[in-house]
Design a protein around this motif. Structure first.
Motif, PDB file in Angstrom:
ATOM      1  N   GLY A 114      -0.387   0.939  -4.730  1.00 42.03           N
ATOM      2  CA  GLY A 114       0.125  -0.415  -4.477  1.00 42.03           C
ATOM      3  C   GLY A 114       0.213  -0.652  -2.868  1.00 42.03           C
ATOM      4  O   GLY A 114       0.847  -1.818  -2.325  1.00 42.03           O
ATOM      5  N   MET A 115      -0.226   0.064  -2.129  1.00 48.19           N
ATOM      6  CA  MET A 115      -0.126  -0.079  -0.641  1.00 48.19           C
ATOM      7  C   MET A 115      -1.574  -0.121  -0.058  1.00 48.19           C
ATOM      8  O   MET A 115      -2.539   0.609  -0.421  1.00 48.19           O
ATOM      9  CB  MET A 115       0.636   1.074  -0.067  1.00 48.19           C
ATOM     10  CG  MET A 115       2.001   1.345  -0.336  1.00 48.19           C
ATOM     11  SD  MET A 115       2.615   2.514   0.967  1.00 48.19           S
ATOM     12  CE  MET A 115       1.927   3.911   0.802  1.00 48.19           C
TER      13      MET A 115
ATOM     14  N   SER B  76       0.948  -1.529   4.265  1.00 47.96           N
ATOM     15  CA  SER B  76       1.572  -2.801   3.823  1.00 47.96           C
ATOM     16  C   SER B  76       1.250  -3.025   2.258  1.00 47.96           C
ATOM     17  O   SER B  76       0.501  -2.060   1.686  1.00 47.96           O
ATOM     18  CB  SER B  76       0.722  -4.076   4.461  1.00 47.96           C
ATOM     19  OG  SER B  76       0.682  -3.823   5.847  1.00 47.96           O
ATOM     20  N   LEU B  77       1.911  -4.035   1.560  1.00 52.60           N
ATOM     21  CA  LEU B  77       1.502  -4.348   0.117  1.00 52.60           C
ATOM     22  C   LEU B  77      -0.101  -4.441  -0.077  1.00 52.60           C
ATOM     23  O   LEU B  77      -0.607  -5.224   0.597  1.00 52.60           O
ATOM     24  CB  LEU B  77       2.347  -5.445  -0.417  1.00 52.60           C
ATOM     25  CG  LEU B  77       3.817  -5.229  -0.883  1.00 52.60           C
ATOM     26  CD1 LEU B  77       4.456  -6.736  -1.161  1.00 52.60           C
ATOM     27  CD2 LEU B  77       3.798  -4.226  -2.058  1.00 52.60           C
TER      28      LEU B  77
ATOM     29  N   VAL C 167       7.658  -0.202   1.230  1.00 52.29           N
ATOM     30  CA  VAL C 167       6.450  -1.287   0.897  1.00 52.29           C
ATOM     31  C   VAL C 167       6.630  -1.863  -0.415  1.00 52.29           C
ATOM     32  O   VAL C 167       6.646  -2.858  -0.552  1.00 52.29           O
ATOM     33  CB  VAL C 167       5.158  -0.636   1.330  1.00 52.29           C
ATOM     34  CG1 VAL C 167       4.025  -1.821   0.470  1.00 52.29           C
ATOM     35  CG2 VAL C 167       5.062  -0.484   2.890  1.00 52.29           C
ATOM     36  N   THR C 168       6.597  -0.848  -1.360  1.00 52.11           N
ATOM     37  CA  THR C 168       6.603  -1.152  -2.899  1.00 52.11           C
ATOM     38  C   THR C 168       7.867  -1.799  -3.296  1.00 52.11           C
ATOM     39  O   THR C 168       7.928  -2.596  -4.197  1.00 52.11           O
ATOM     40  CB  THR C 168       5.867  -0.210  -3.785  1.00 52.11           C
ATOM     41  OG1 THR C 168       7.088   1.069  -3.508  1.00 52.11           O
ATOM     42  CG2 THR C 168       4.629   0.326  -3.188  1.00 52.11           C
TER      43      THR C 168
ATOM     44  N   GLY D  41       8.937  -4.833  -0.074  1.00 49.50           N
ATOM     45  CA  GLY D  41       7.817  -5.837   0.580  1.00 49.50           C
ATOM     46  C   GLY D  41       7.694  -5.754   1.908  1.00 49.50           C
ATOM     47  O   GLY D  41       7.082  -6.525   2.640  1.00 49.50           O
TER      48      GLY D  41
END
Length: 251
Positions: free
Chosen positions: A14-15, A31-32, A65-66, A69
């Protein structure tokens, strides 16, 4: 002003992970993966003897991040990771190894060594922040936090004291001897981690530093156990702390 150059990019879990340089300082920005509107940034500091992509940094970044956000970024400290060691670095590291082998106190070596690295690293972090805030997904007016343990705290306390753009910080797990003057200048919310039975860092010294922070909001997290027994759930707590103070509380 030194510009930011991206040198590599990958994605997983997810990153998006983007390696970068600002001048001769290497770093990484997470980041996302799905992309996002402008989001807060958390700067991170790695521990002594490790590097920007140590599992502790990747794990913290994944939470920030996850779950929130956010963007998360860290650079290699002087003499660490992809940065060459100087002759002075080698001397200090050899002195530390001798102290450890002999069972002697580490602080007479580590405190001045960390202070020397921090003196060089603080302006580097400020230049990196300048460069990162030029990115549209971060921006010059977005919230910024800082988290660092060990060497990351030795760098982070003078950095947060000097940098008004950082509005919340999480610290812990290093000798406070050289940090008291900077701590007096810190007024932003602080979360501070202490191992109650730390055999390396005297409890009373850590508590004295906590008392010195000038923050109106500061929280002490004291956990039973030795230095290496720092509980991973404190990383979850730090994530919630930044969610509250950087303006996107996700619960």
């Amino acid at each position: 002003m030194r510009s930011l150059q991206f040198t590599a990019e990958s994605s997983s879990d997810g990153m998006v992970e983007r390696d970068f340089t600002v001048g001769d300082v290497p770093g990484v920005l997470w980041s996302l993966a799905s992309g996002a509107d402008r989001a807060p940034l958390v700067l991170m500091g790695h521990g002594g003897g490790t590097h920007k992509k140590h599992r502790a940094m990747v794990g913290r970044a994944h939470l920030l991040v996850t779950r929130c956000g956010f963007h998360a970024a860290v650079v290699d400290a002087p003499g660490h990771g992809d940065r060459p060691r100087t002759a002075r670095d080698e001397q200090d590291i050899a002195a530390l190894r001798r102290a450890q082998t002999a069972g002697e106190p580490e602080s007479p070596v580590v405190v001045p060594y960390n202070a020397r690295l921090a003196e060089a690293a603080v302006p580097e972090y400020r230049a990196v922040l300048d460069a990162l805030q030029e990115l549209p997904e971060i921006g010059a007016d977005g919230p910024v936090g800082y988290v660092g343990m060990g060497l990351g705290m030795a760098i982070g306390v003078p950095l947060v004291a000097a940098e008004p753009r950082i509005t919340a910080a999480v610290f812990g797990m290093t000798w406070p001897d050289a940090l008291f003057e900077a701590a007096k200048q810190i007024t932003v919310p602080v979360e501070f981690d202490v191992q109650w039975d730390d055999e390396r860092i005297p409890r009373e010294d850590a508590l004295a530093l906590f008392d010195t922070f000038a923050s109106r909001e500061k929280t002490l997290h004291a956990n039973a156990g030795a230095h290496v027994a720092w509980p991973l759930f404190e990383a979850d707590s730090a994530t919630r702390f930044f969610a509250r103070h950087l303006g996107t509380d996700h619960g």
